[in-house]
Each structure stands twice: as structure tokens, then as C-alpha cells.
Design an enzyme around this catalytic site. Structure first.
Site, PDB file in Angstrom:
ATOM      1  N   ARG A   1       0.827  -1.221   0.000  1.00  0.00           N
ATOM      2  CA  ARG A   1       0.000   0.000   0.000  1.00  0.00           C
ATOM      3  C   ARG A   1       0.852   1.259   0.000  1.00  0.00           C
ATOM      4  O   ARG A   1       0.542   2.229  -0.706  1.00  0.00           O
ATOM      5  CB  ARG A   1      -0.924  -0.006   1.210  1.00  0.00           C
ATOM      6  CG  ARG A   1      -1.902   1.151   1.297  1.00  0.00           C
ATOM      7  CD  ARG A   1      -2.965   1.064   0.227  1.00  0.00           C
ATOM      8  NE  ARG A   1      -2.645   1.803  -0.981  1.00  0.00           N
ATOM      9  CZ  ARG A   1      -3.148   1.519  -2.169  1.00  0.00           C
ATOM     10  NH1 ARG A   1      -3.975   0.505  -2.339  1.00  0.00           N
ATOM     11  NH2 ARG A   1      -2.818   2.232  -3.224  1.00  0.00           N
TER      12      ARG A   1
ATOM     13  N   LYS B   1       1.445  25.339  -3.078  1.00  0.00           N
ATOM     14  CA  LYS B   1       0.194  24.694  -2.636  1.00  0.00           C
ATOM     15  C   LYS B   1       0.349  23.177  -2.729  1.00  0.00           C
ATOM     16  O   LYS B   1      -0.242  22.507  -3.567  1.00  0.00           O
ATOM     17  CB  LYS B   1      -0.975  25.195  -3.478  1.00  0.00           C
ATOM     18  CG  LYS B   1      -1.243  26.684  -3.297  1.00  0.00           C
ATOM     19  CD  LYS B   1      -2.350  27.170  -4.207  1.00  0.00           C
ATOM     20  CE  LYS B   1      -2.544  28.680  -4.052  1.00  0.00           C
ATOM     21  NZ  LYS B   1      -3.577  29.217  -4.968  1.00  0.00           N
TER      22      LYS B   1
ATOM     23  N   LYS C   1       3.993  39.870  -2.326  1.00  0.00           N
ATOM     24  CA  LYS C   1       2.589  39.671  -2.671  1.00  0.00           C
ATOM     25  C   LYS C   1       1.721  40.791  -2.107  1.00  0.00           C
ATOM     26  O   LYS C   1       2.207  41.713  -1.444  1.00  0.00           O
ATOM     27  CB  LYS C   1       2.129  38.291  -2.186  1.00  0.00           C
ATOM     28  CG  LYS C   1       2.999  37.146  -2.724  1.00  0.00           C
ATOM     29  CD  LYS C   1       2.367  35.796  -2.540  1.00  0.00           C
ATOM     30  CE  LYS C   1       1.234  35.588  -3.537  1.00  0.00           C
ATOM     31  NZ  LYS C   1       0.681  34.218  -3.441  1.00  0.00           N
TER      32      LYS C   1
ATOM     33  N   GLU D   1       4.035  40.694  -7.153  1.00  0.00           N
ATOM     34  CA  GLU D   1       2.677  40.420  -7.602  1.00  0.00           C
ATOM     35  C   GLU D   1       1.999  41.743  -7.971  1.00  0.00           C
ATOM     36  O   GLU D   1       2.036  42.708  -7.204  1.00  0.00           O
ATOM     37  CB  GLU D   1       1.883  39.723  -6.501  1.00  0.00           C
ATOM     38  CG  GLU D   1       0.452  39.405  -6.894  1.00  0.00           C
ATOM     39  CD  GLU D   1      -0.317  38.755  -5.760  1.00  0.00           C
ATOM     40  OE1 GLU D   1      -0.597  37.552  -5.861  1.00  0.00           O
ATOM     41  OE2 GLU D   1      -0.640  39.456  -4.776  1.00  0.00           O
TER      42      GLU D   1
ATOM     43  N   ASP E   1      -1.548  38.803 -11.598  1.00  0.00           N
ATOM     44  CA  ASP E   1      -2.530  38.024 -10.846  1.00  0.00           C
ATOM     45  C   ASP E   1      -3.961  38.307 -11.288  1.00  0.00           C
ATOM     46  O   ASP E   1      -4.430  39.449 -11.231  1.00  0.00           O
ATOM     47  CB  ASP E   1      -2.383  38.311  -9.356  1.00  0.00           C
ATOM     48  CG  ASP E   1      -3.228  37.394  -8.499  1.00  0.00           C
ATOM     49  OD1 ASP E   1      -3.202  36.178  -8.732  1.00  0.00           O
ATOM     50  OD2 ASP E   1      -3.926  37.899  -7.600  1.00  0.00           O
TER      51      ASP E   1
END
Length: 281
Positions: free
Chosen positions: A97, A132, A164, A198, A219
Site C-alpha cells: 500500500r 500549494k 505579494k 505580484e 494576478d
């Protein structure tokens, strides 16, 4: 991925699965029984994670005989064999597994990435991953992106400066503007690192260019805005499109002329592909 990273990931996964022991296998399979099994693709896929699958078997049976029929990055058809393993039956059953979890998950990331890469063929755009990722699996998932033909963006918060919107919000009172102040601070603190900014608007693109950013993240811009930003940045900074990127939109985004397209979906939304381990009688 280093051998040490692979070993640690496999040991952690096996410890989680085995606990105090594989009670079913221990109760039903003789200790001296041997077995052979083939890991096969049950759907078309791009392979990733075979080293981790192999390590799972070898962790429980160091002398297991393993023969690969594919390499990471290979494209496989339904029914084709990825690897063949022979060793103590108990070890193969207890590692099965964990070996499949690594191969299925990482091949899923590689397969989805390959679809994005195929979708932008003929353009100059390259497909990037993001941060992410599944906690604890970042190196593995970014490796799988590379197996699928994608490129790795920054690995973490330490290897590239990415300014950002929330950074800029914290500098909203800075002069002459938040972007200029942020880039200046980044250059002073980490002169050897690439600096990306950004931008949500074309005005911010102009400010980032004026500040000397190496790369500008465009963005959630419309296709018209992306084309305008590409013209604005020509020869002055690289461009990265982000937001609203999927297999239906990525081609049109690439055709705006951006250098890179990043998508968190490569890692956070990749489906584990179907791979089986078939024991041979």
C-alpha cells in the site's frame, strides 16, 4: 530527491501503516513464503515516484529483487508494467500500500502536469508549480511536476523573494509607493535572490518595472490586461500569469505571450492515477 529524503519519507509512511505489525499478513502468510508481483498501469499515465515505491519494498526486504520496466517521466499505456518485484511474501504484502500510495499520487501529479504542458505546446510559456503542496510532500510533489515536464517555482519562503499583495498592504504608507519600498528592502537584505512582485493592475506593473523587479506575477488579469502587461514588460522583466488557470484556459493565457503560467492545481488538485500491484501465482 536525495536518497536520505526518500528513506525518511518511506520510513515515516511505513511506520504510519504498520504500527505494531501487519496482523493480517503475520497471521496468514508463512514466514518462509516468497512471492513475485508486477506493478502495472491501469490507465494511461506519466510515471513518477518509482524510487519511493522501490524503497518501500527494500525497507522491509533489503534483498528484494526489483526490475524496472519504466523510468520516472515515462508515458505508460494501460496494462504496461512499471516494475517487477520478487522477495519474501510478507514484505511485499506489508509494503504494497505504501509503495502504491507514492506511485499513484506522484504519477497523478506528473500526469496532470503533462496535460498542462501539452496544452501550451507551440507557445513560449512554461508551466510552473506553486507552494500549494501536501504538507511534508513538497519535494516529492515538485519532483513529480518536473517528471511531467513542468518547472519548479520557488521551493519555499527562503529561496526567492516574492512580494505579494499582503506584503504591499503592510507597506501601504511607504514612499514613493509600497512596491518600490518592498523591492528596495529585498535587494538590500538578499542581494543574491531573484525578486518577483505580484501585480493586480497595469499601474502596479509599471511600479514593479520602475523598481527593478526581475519578474512580475500578473494576478487574475484578463487576457487583454495580460497582453498589455507583456508589451509593457518586454525586455525589462519576465512575466508570470496566475489565477484562473485550468486546462480550459491555459492555452489562451499562454498565447498572450507570458513567460510562465503557474497553477496550484498541479499539486493540490491532481487525482491519484490507477496503478495496481498484481501478485503472480
Amino acid at each position: 530527491m536525495s536518497a536520505e529524503e526518500i528513506r525518511c519519507a518511506v520510513q515515516l509512511a511505513l511506520a504510519e501503516d504498520l504500527g505494531s505489525g501487519d496482523v493480517t499478513t503475520l497471521a496468514t502468510v508463512p514466514a518462509d513464503a516468497s512471492a513475485s508481483a508486477a506493478m502495472r498501469a491501469r490507465e494511461p499515465l506519466v510515471v513518477a515516484g518509482l524510487s519511493l515505491a522501490e524503497a518501500a519494498f527494500r525497507e522491509l526486504s533489503p534483498n528484494a529483487e526489483i526490475k524496472r520496466s519504466a523510468q520516472d517521466g515515462s508515458r505508460m499505456k494501460t496494462g504496461e508494467t512499471l516494475l517487477h518485484v520478487t522477495g519474501p511474501a510478507r514484505a511485499l504484502l506489508s509494503a504494497e500500500r505504501v509503495a502504491l500510495n507514492f506511485a499513484q499520487r506522484l504519477s497523478g501529479v506528473a500526469t496532470l502536469t503533462a496535460r498542462f504542458v501539452e496544452a501550451v505546446q507551440g507557445t513560449a510559456a512554461q508551466i510552473l508549480d506553486t507552494r500549494k503542496t501536501t504538507p511534508g510532500w513538497r519535494q516529492m510533489e515538485k519532483y513529480a511536476v518536473a517528471c511531467g515536464g513542468g518547472k519548479n517555482h520557488r521551493i519555499g519562503l527562503y529561496d526567492m523573494v516574492l512580494i505579494k499583495d499582503n506584503h504591499l498592504a503592510a507597506l501601504r504608507n511607504a514612499r514613493p509607493n509600497a512596491i518600490a519600498a518592498a523591492v528596495q528592502g529585498a535587494r538590500a537584505a538578499y542581494p543574491k535572490l531573484k525578486v518577483e512582485v505580484e501585480a493586480d493592475t497595469l499601474e502596479q506593473v509599471g511600479q514593479a518595472l520602475e523598481a527593478g523587479a526581475d519578474m512580475i506575477l500578473l494576478d487574475n488579469m484578463s487576457l487583454e490586461e495580460l497582453r498589455a502587461a507583456v508589451r509593457q514588460c518586454q525586455g525589462r522583466a519576465q512575466t508570470e500569469a496566475s489565477g484562473g488557470v485550468n486546462l480550459q484556459t491555459v492555452r489562451a493565457i499562454a498565447e498572450t505571450g507570458v513567460d510562465f503560467i503557474s497553477s496550484g492545481a498541479l499539486t493540490h488538485s491532481a487525482r491519484a492515477v490507477d496503478i495496481g500491484l498484481d501478485f503472480e501465482s
